[in-house]
Design a protein around this motif. Sequence first.
Motif, mmCIF file in Angstrom:
data_model
loop_
_atom_site.group_PDB
_atom_site.id
_atom_site.type_symbol
_atom_site.label_atom_id
_atom_site.label_comp_id
_atom_site.label_asym_id
_atom_site.label_seq_id
_atom_site.Cartn_x
_atom_site.Cartn_y
_atom_site.Cartn_z
ATOM 1 N N THR A 64 -5.185 9.522 -0.197
ATOM 2 C CA THR A 64 -5.251 8.973 -1.560
ATOM 3 C C THR A 64 -4.119 7.966 -1.689
ATOM 4 O O THR A 64 -2.972 8.272 -1.335
ATOM 5 C CB THR A 64 -5.100 10.085 -2.614
ATOM 6 O OG1 THR A 64 -3.845 10.742 -2.444
ATOM 7 C CG2 THR A 64 -6.221 11.105 -2.485
ATOM 8 N N GLU A 69 -2.706 -4.214 -9.785
ATOM 9 C CA GLU A 69 -2.612 -2.864 -9.231
ATOM 10 C C GLU A 69 -4.002 -2.257 -9.101
ATOM 11 O O GLU A 69 -4.814 -2.325 -10.020
ATOM 12 C CB GLU A 69 -1.735 -1.990 -10.128
ATOM 13 C CG GLU A 69 -0.291 -2.459 -10.242
ATOM 14 C CD GLU A 69 0.549 -1.545 -11.118
ATOM 15 O OE1 GLU A 69 -0.014 -0.532 -11.613
ATOM 16 O OE2 GLU A 69 1.734 -1.850 -11.306
ATOM 17 N N PHE A 70 -4.255 -1.657 -7.930
ATOM 18 C CA PHE A 70 -5.513 -0.952 -7.668
ATOM 19 C C PHE A 70 -5.143 0.485 -7.286
ATOM 20 O O PHE A 70 -4.556 0.716 -6.216
ATOM 21 C CB PHE A 70 -6.297 -1.621 -6.540
ATOM 22 C CG PHE A 70 -6.572 -3.084 -6.775
ATOM 23 C CD1 PHE A 70 -7.652 -3.485 -7.544
ATOM 24 C CD2 PHE A 70 -5.739 -4.059 -6.242
ATOM 25 C CE1 PHE A 70 -7.903 -4.836 -7.766
ATOM 26 C CE2 PHE A 70 -5.993 -5.399 -6.451
ATOM 27 C CZ PHE A 70 -7.083 -5.797 -7.224
ATOM 28 N N SER A 71 -5.477 1.421 -8.132
ATOM 29 C CA SER A 71 -5.104 2.823 -7.900
ATOM 30 C C SER A 71 -6.348 3.697 -7.778
ATOM 31 O O SER A 71 -7.480 3.238 -8.018
ATOM 32 C CB SER A 71 -4.214 3.325 -9.042
ATOM 33 O OG SER A 71 -4.894 3.244 -10.287
ATOM 34 N N GLY A 72 -6.135 4.968 -7.432
ATOM 35 C CA GLY A 72 -7.253 5.904 -7.292
ATOM 36 C C GLY A 72 -8.130 5.633 -6.092
ATOM 37 O O GLY A 72 -9.311 6.006 -6.076
ATOM 38 N N GLY A 74 0.779 5.653 -0.523
ATOM 39 C CA GLY A 74 -0.042 6.847 -0.705
ATOM 40 C C GLY A 74 0.349 7.960 0.240
ATOM 41 O O GLY A 74 1.315 7.873 1.004
ATOM 42 N N ASN A 85 -9.454 -2.897 1.174
ATOM 43 C CA ASN A 85 -8.263 -2.132 1.533
ATOM 44 C C ASN A 85 -7.597 -2.792 2.730
ATOM 45 O O ASN A 85 -8.242 -3.061 3.749
ATOM 46 C CB ASN A 85 -8.628 -0.685 1.870
ATOM 47 C CG ASN A 85 -9.107 0.081 0.658
ATOM 48 O OD1 ASN A 85 -8.572 -0.085 -0.437
ATOM 49 N ND2 ASN A 85 -10.116 0.925 0.842
ATOM 50 N N PRO A 139 -11.279 -1.532 -3.798
ATOM 51 C CA PRO A 139 -11.139 -2.166 -5.129
ATOM 52 C C PRO A 139 -12.268 -3.171 -5.383
ATOM 53 O O PRO A 139 -12.906 -3.658 -4.448
ATOM 54 C CB PRO A 139 -9.778 -2.863 -5.045
ATOM 55 C CG PRO A 139 -9.108 -2.294 -3.837
ATOM 56 C CD PRO A 139 -10.180 -1.870 -2.901
ATOM 57 N N SER A 147 -2.817 3.725 -3.369
ATOM 58 C CA SER A 147 -2.975 2.591 -4.281
ATOM 59 C C SER A 147 -2.538 1.325 -3.568
ATOM 60 O O SER A 147 -1.786 1.380 -2.578
ATOM 61 C CB SER A 147 -2.136 2.799 -5.544
ATOM 62 O OG SER A 147 -0.754 2.849 -5.223
ATOM 63 N N GLN A 148 -3.002 0.191 -4.066
ATOM 64 C CA GLN A 148 -2.622 -1.102 -3.515
ATOM 65 C C GLN A 148 -2.174 -2.024 -4.643
ATOM 66 O O GLN A 148 -2.838 -2.110 -5.683
ATOM 67 C CB GLN A 148 -3.793 -1.753 -2.761
ATOM 68 C CG GLN A 148 -4.111 -1.093 -1.436
ATOM 69 C CD GLN A 148 -5.092 -1.892 -0.599
ATOM 70 O OE1 GLN A 148 -4.907 -2.020 0.590
ATOM 71 N NE2 GLN A 148 -6.119 -2.448 -1.227
ATOM 72 N N ASP A 149 -1.054 -2.669 -4.413
ATOM 73 C CA ASP A 149 -0.529 -3.643 -5.366
ATOM 74 C C ASP A 149 -0.623 -5.026 -4.748
ATOM 75 O O ASP A 149 -0.021 -5.295 -3.694
ATOM 76 C CB ASP A 149 0.929 -3.347 -5.721
ATOM 77 C CG ASP A 149 1.088 -2.017 -6.446
ATOM 78 O OD1 ASP A 149 0.090 -1.551 -7.034
ATOM 79 O OD2 ASP A 149 2.200 -1.449 -6.410
ATOM 80 N N SER A 194 0.852 -1.191 0.000
ATOM 81 C CA SER A 194 0.000 0.000 0.000
ATOM 82 C C SER A 194 0.881 1.231 0.000
ATOM 83 O O SER A 194 1.792 1.349 0.843
ATOM 84 C CB SER A 194 -0.921 0.012 1.218
ATOM 85 O OG SER A 194 -1.692 -1.172 1.281
#
Length: 265
Positions: free
Chosen positions: A158, A186-189, A126, A231, A226, A160-162, A124
Amino acid sequence: MKPILLYRINLIAFFLVASMSIQAQNDTITEISETIKTVDSTKFKKSKSAAKTNSTPKDSVKIKLKYGLRVGGDIGKLIRSSFDEDYKGFEINADFRVSKHLYAAAELGTEEKNTITDYMDITSTGSYLKVGVDYNMYDNWLNMDNMIYFGFRIGGSTFSQDLNGATIYTTNQYWAPQYTLTEKQEFSGLTAFWGELQLGLKAEVLTNLYMGLNVQVRLLAAEKVPDNFENVYIPGFGKTYDSSAIGAGYSYTISYRIPLFSKYK
């Protein structure tokens, strides 16, 4: 005739001497009375003057309150970054005195947390911002400027998670082997918002230089998650993969106040 005349002369002389003695005594009494009045008047004037002096209020001790922008950082995150290979974090914080007890405060930071368990490997990354107020509950002595404070923050992040890897657990492990995900996703935004309570202290160790410690309790208000996932770690908030909306944390801070002006309370 001579004895009678002598008697009369003696009687007249007696009355003259007696009247002179009485007049002298009256003069003496008058002088003594005037002296007593003078002394009493002097004492009264002195006592009246002393009463006026005692009744005059003394100037109270004026305590100088320093106003300015206090800027610092969270050394706890730097220490953790040095010893924990799965964590990197950095935070700057600031506050400004609004009144005797009230401070406007904010924290800005970044975090990168690698969460590794038996079933997942997630990174994670941000940034976050927290703004609010601190109320100093401590009444300082003369020439002291310390804080024991209660604070409130509104936080937002804000990030992102990989998903680096995961293993899907199945109840029938004998007949169906567990499914392992090796392809990175990848989960962004992603975003999150929360409320935060703080309890801490700040002590002036040198002129305008402060060391601080606080503990934090957070309540998650909203988050963007996501698709088909959760999260795991929110920068600024902390871990969430235990499905709880409550988070906690702590900070060790060092800060310096840029003095702008002073007021006397």
